[in-house]
Design a protein around this motif. Structure first.
Motif, mmCIF file in Angstrom:
data_model
loop_
_atom_site.group_PDB
_atom_site.id
_atom_site.type_symbol
_atom_site.label_atom_id
_atom_site.label_comp_id
_atom_site.label_asym_id
_atom_site.label_seq_id
_atom_site.Cartn_x
_atom_site.Cartn_y
_atom_site.Cartn_z
ATOM 1 N N ALA A 22 56.987 36.233 47.556
ATOM 2 C CA ALA A 22 57.861 35.340 46.794
ATOM 3 C C ALA A 22 57.041 34.428 45.882
ATOM 4 C CB ALA A 22 58.719 34.505 47.739
ATOM 5 N N LYS A 23 55.875 34.015 46.355
ATOM 6 C CA LYS A 23 55.023 33.106 45.583
ATOM 7 C C LYS A 23 53.691 33.782 45.294
ATOM 8 C CE LYS A 23 56.950 28.947 47.665
ATOM 9 N NZ LYS A 23 56.655 27.737 48.413
ATOM 10 N N GLY A 24 52.981 33.248 44.325
ATOM 11 C CA GLY A 24 51.654 33.766 44.019
ATOM 12 C C GLY A 24 51.548 34.252 42.585
ATOM 13 N N SER A 25 50.359 34.709 42.251
ATOM 14 C CA SER A 25 50.088 35.226 40.913
ATOM 15 C C SER A 25 49.083 36.362 41.046
ATOM 16 C CB SER A 25 49.513 34.120 40.028
ATOM 17 O OG SER A 25 48.198 33.797 40.447
ATOM 18 N N SER A 26 48.682 36.914 39.922
ATOM 19 C CA SER A 26 47.709 38.014 39.960
ATOM 20 C C SER A 26 46.348 37.554 40.477
ATOM 21 C CB SER A 26 47.568 38.632 38.572
ATOM 22 O OG SER A 26 47.117 37.663 37.647
ATOM 23 N N CYS A 27 46.143 36.243 40.544
ATOM 24 C CA CYS A 27 44.878 35.692 41.054
ATOM 25 C C CYS A 27 44.991 35.219 42.504
ATOM 26 C CB CYS A 27 44.421 34.525 40.178
ATOM 27 S SG CYS A 27 44.022 35.019 38.499
ATOM 28 N N SER A 28 46.150 35.430 43.143
ATOM 29 C CA SER A 28 46.340 34.959 44.516
ATOM 30 C C SER A 28 45.546 35.827 45.492
ATOM 31 C CB SER A 28 47.823 34.979 44.893
ATOM 32 O OG SER A 28 48.283 36.310 44.973
ATOM 33 N N HIS A 29 45.323 35.272 46.681
ATOM 34 C CA HIS A 29 44.569 35.995 47.697
ATOM 35 C C HIS A 29 45.214 37.341 48.014
ATOM 36 C CE1 HIS A 29 42.901 31.946 48.416
ATOM 37 N NE2 HIS A 29 41.821 32.639 48.740
ATOM 38 N N MET A 30 46.532 37.371 48.151
ATOM 39 C CA MET A 30 47.217 38.611 48.508
ATOM 40 C C MET A 30 47.069 39.654 47.402
ATOM 41 S SD MET A 30 48.705 40.521 50.598
ATOM 42 C CE MET A 30 48.965 39.414 51.942
ATOM 43 N N ILE A 86 44.637 39.940 45.206
ATOM 44 C CA ILE A 86 43.245 40.405 45.190
ATOM 45 C C ILE A 86 42.973 41.332 46.376
ATOM 46 C CG2 ILE A 86 40.841 39.666 45.410
ATOM 47 C CD1 ILE A 86 41.735 37.101 43.831
ATOM 48 N N LEU A 87 43.468 40.970 47.550
ATOM 49 C CA LEU A 87 43.289 41.805 48.737
ATOM 50 C C LEU A 87 43.975 43.153 48.549
ATOM 51 C CD1 LEU A 87 42.323 42.095 51.664
ATOM 52 C CD2 LEU A 87 44.469 41.050 52.375
ATOM 53 N N ALA A 88 45.203 43.142 48.062
ATOM 54 C CA ALA A 88 45.927 44.395 47.840
ATOM 55 C C ALA A 88 45.186 45.278 46.834
ATOM 56 C CB ALA A 88 47.344 44.103 47.353
ATOM 57 N N LYS A 89 44.700 44.689 45.770
ATOM 58 C CA LYS A 89 43.970 45.457 44.753
ATOM 59 C C LYS A 89 42.726 46.104 45.353
ATOM 60 C CE LYS A 89 41.787 45.131 40.231
ATOM 61 N NZ LYS A 89 41.456 44.287 39.105
ATOM 62 N N PRO A 97 49.591 48.846 46.004
ATOM 63 C CA PRO A 97 50.365 48.231 44.929
ATOM 64 C C PRO A 97 50.975 46.907 45.389
ATOM 65 C CG PRO A 97 51.002 50.525 45.240
ATOM 66 C CD PRO A 97 50.108 50.154 46.383
ATOM 67 N N ALA A 98 51.092 45.952 44.470
ATOM 68 C CA ALA A 98 51.641 44.643 44.824
ATOM 69 C C ALA A 98 52.507 44.078 43.710
ATOM 70 C CB ALA A 98 50.504 43.669 45.130
ATOM 71 N N ILE A 99 53.539 43.365 44.120
ATOM 72 C CA ILE A 99 54.356 42.550 43.219
ATOM 73 C C ILE A 99 54.278 41.144 43.792
ATOM 74 C CG2 ILE A 99 56.620 42.142 42.213
ATOM 75 C CD1 ILE A 99 57.341 45.050 42.900
ATOM 76 N N VAL A 100 53.719 40.201 43.045
ATOM 77 C CA VAL A 100 53.571 38.835 43.542
ATOM 78 C C VAL A 100 54.352 37.863 42.675
ATOM 79 C CG1 VAL A 100 51.326 39.234 44.628
ATOM 80 C CG2 VAL A 100 51.410 38.540 42.256
#
Length: 61
Positions: free
Chosen positions: A12-20, A22-25, A30-33
């Motif tokens: 629900a929260k975060g951006s392309s620079c969030s921990h989640m 970066i970890l997913a990458k 794949p991630a939608i943040v």
């Protein structure tokens, strides 16, 4: 949940620079943040994440 079952991450929260993100990458997942508020409680429910379009569909598509 093990990585073998994890197909995508949606937060629900975060951006392309969030921990989640970066970890997913780094794990190749794949991630939608930062999608905002979910219309319902989706914990434990299956769905389809269209990461190219940034959309999440709950249930079978």
């Amino acid at each position: 949940m093990g990585k073998a079952r994890l197909k995508a991450v949606v937060t629900a929260k975060g951006s392309s620079c969030s921990h989640m993100a970066i970890l997913a990458k780094n794990l190749g997942i794949p991630a939608i943040v930062g999608v905002g508020t979910f219309p319902e409680n989706i914990d434990g429910k299956q769905g389809t994440a269209d990461t190219g379009a940034g959309k999440l569909f709950i249930g079978q598509v």
